[in-house]
Design an enzyme around this catalytic site. Structure first.
Site, mmCIF file in Angstrom:
data_model
loop_
_atom_site.group_PDB
_atom_site.id
_atom_site.type_symbol
_atom_site.label_atom_id
_atom_site.label_comp_id
_atom_site.label_asym_id
_atom_site.label_seq_id
_atom_site.Cartn_x
_atom_site.Cartn_y
_atom_site.Cartn_z
ATOM 1 N N GLY A 33 11.844 10.261 -8.950
ATOM 2 C CA GLY A 33 12.955 9.349 -8.759
ATOM 3 C C GLY A 33 12.761 8.416 -7.586
ATOM 4 O O GLY A 33 11.645 8.199 -7.114
ATOM 5 N N HIS B 244 10.578 2.571 -7.559
ATOM 6 C CA HIS B 244 10.233 1.269 -7.000
ATOM 7 C C HIS B 244 9.334 0.536 -7.989
ATOM 8 O O HIS B 244 9.099 1.020 -9.114
ATOM 9 C CB HIS B 244 9.573 1.418 -5.630
ATOM 10 C CG HIS B 244 8.429 2.398 -5.598
ATOM 11 N ND1 HIS B 244 7.261 2.203 -6.301
ATOM 12 C CD2 HIS B 244 8.289 3.593 -4.955
ATOM 13 C CE1 HIS B 244 6.431 3.213 -6.084
ATOM 14 N NE2 HIS B 244 7.030 4.077 -5.280
ATOM 15 N N HIS C 266 6.543 2.479 -9.781
ATOM 16 C CA HIS C 266 6.960 3.265 -10.941
ATOM 17 C C HIS C 266 7.195 2.366 -12.149
ATOM 18 O O HIS C 266 6.802 2.706 -13.277
ATOM 19 C CB HIS C 266 8.260 4.016 -10.624
ATOM 20 C CG HIS C 266 8.141 5.032 -9.537
ATOM 21 N ND1 HIS C 266 8.806 4.907 -8.328
ATOM 22 C CD2 HIS C 266 7.456 6.195 -9.469
ATOM 23 C CE1 HIS C 266 8.533 5.942 -7.571
ATOM 24 N NE2 HIS C 266 7.717 6.743 -8.234
ATOM 25 N N ASP D 187 -1.716 8.287 -5.389
ATOM 26 C CA ASP D 187 -1.892 9.730 -5.194
ATOM 27 C C ASP D 187 -3.159 10.156 -5.935
ATOM 28 O O ASP D 187 -3.109 10.886 -6.933
ATOM 29 C CB ASP D 187 -0.670 10.481 -5.710
ATOM 30 C CG ASP D 187 0.603 10.051 -4.998
ATOM 31 O OD1 ASP D 187 0.771 10.392 -3.824
ATOM 32 O OD2 ASP D 187 1.418 9.348 -5.631
ATOM 33 N N ARG E 243 8.832 7.080 0.066
ATOM 34 C CA ARG E 243 9.025 7.472 1.460
ATOM 35 C C ARG E 243 8.962 6.283 2.419
ATOM 36 O O ARG E 243 9.240 6.454 3.610
ATOM 37 C CB ARG E 243 7.995 8.531 1.861
ATOM 38 C CG ARG E 243 8.243 9.904 1.232
ATOM 39 C CD ARG E 243 7.288 10.955 1.785
ATOM 40 N NE ARG E 243 7.670 12.301 1.416
ATOM 41 C CZ ARG E 243 7.198 12.972 0.375
ATOM 42 N NH1 ARG E 243 6.311 12.390 -0.427
ATOM 43 N NH2 ARG E 243 7.590 14.214 0.109
#
Length: 301
Positions: free
Chosen positions: A47, A50, A53, A165, A202
């Site tokens: 969730g 941004h 995504h 990632d 983050r």
């Protein structure tokens, strides 16, 4: 052409996403699609969506007839001292963003993925060793377990993960191969802001001053790549980059490594092949990760 674009925007304004909260309902929906001969893509997220995504959603829509975005803040990948409780949970806003794309057909938002009797975890090695595991030894067990469960809840044909990632992407690919799972994993390029900072949920933890410092992580990765390509010794290049990051205002460098892009083991001098430069740094209370690739023709000297 103008009418076509306007018509597509009009269609998006009426696009309503099915929000699904239970495993049985999600599995039934995917079964209906598959029985109708439709291909299905899954975009797993926690969730706080941004543009990174949404880029994954767009790419998923190009490759499948139906797109499912899962939204679940996974407790098993957070340690006790990490930000599970304050991690942003913005489901309503996330759904609105997805509806505007007109490309997401269902949101899977379970309240929990673990019952009280849950006692089985996936413990990956190989690509999961080192890097993130040095400071977050719990992390990839939590990731691999939840991703495997998601693949059972949402039995899609393909799943998309961002390359930001990169170690996580490598661990998922390794799990697919090792456990003979029938799903294709697609990695998507990192989405960055105009200053080069990799988009992350983050990033909103950063203050204005920290936002001005954060893009220098990507800049240093690019400098490393340039110097390695020019033939500089990698040990000296890494040492210089660490020094530059600390001087720029980062509080700590968790790791900064030049790795084989497949195994993620440290690349040796004079090593030819696909190379990835990976880093994790701390800026105030925020931990940032990033990585870039070198061409297969590049040589470490």
């Amino acid at each position: 052409h103008v009418f076509s674009d306007a018509h597509r925007e009009w269609q998006k304004s009426f696009f309503v996403i099915n929000i699904i909260h239970t495993k049985s309902e999600m599995q039934a929906e995917v079964a209906r699609w598959r029985d109708a001969g439709l291909s299905v893509a899954l975009v797993p997220t926690m969730g706080s969506l941004h543009e990174g995504h949404l880029s994954l959603v767009h790419q998923a829509a190009l490759q499948a007839d139906r797109v499912v975005v899962s939204i679940y803040v996974n407790p098993s990948q957070f340690a006790e001292n990490e930000d599970f409780d304050k991690y942003p949970r913005t489901l309503d806003d996330d759904v609105k963003k997805l509806e505007k794309t007109g490309q997401c057909h269902a949101v899977y938002a379970p309240s929990s993925m673990y019952d009280d009797q849950h006692s089985t975890m996936v413990v990956p090695a190989g690509a999961a060793d080192g890097l993130e595991s040095l400071t977050r030894p719990h992390f990839f067990t939590g990731v691999a377990t939840i991703v495997l469960k998601l693949f059972q809840h949402v039995p899609a044909h393909i799943a998309l993960f961002g390359e930001k990632d990169f170690q996580q992407l490598s661990v998922v690919r390794q799990m697919i191969q090792n456990l003979d799972l029938q799903i294709e994993i697609i990695g998507a390029a990192t989405v960055r802001d105009t200053h080069g900072l990799a988009l992350s949920s983050r990033n909103h933890y950063l203050s204005a001053d920290q936002f001005s410092i954060a893009p220098q992580l990507y800049q240093q990765l690019c400098i490393i790549a340039q110097r390695i390509t020019q033939g500089d010794a990698q040990e000296r290049v890494i040492a210089d980059a660490q020094h530059a990051l600390l001087n720029a205002g980062f509080d700590e460098v968790d790791y900064l490594e030049i790795c084989d892009a497949v195994t993620l083991k440290p690349a040796q001098n004079n090593r030819q092949g696909p190379i990835r430069i990976l880093a994790a740094v701390r800026l105030g209370t925020t931990r940032l990760i990033d990585n870039i690739a070198l061409d297969q023709s590049d040589t470490l000297a």
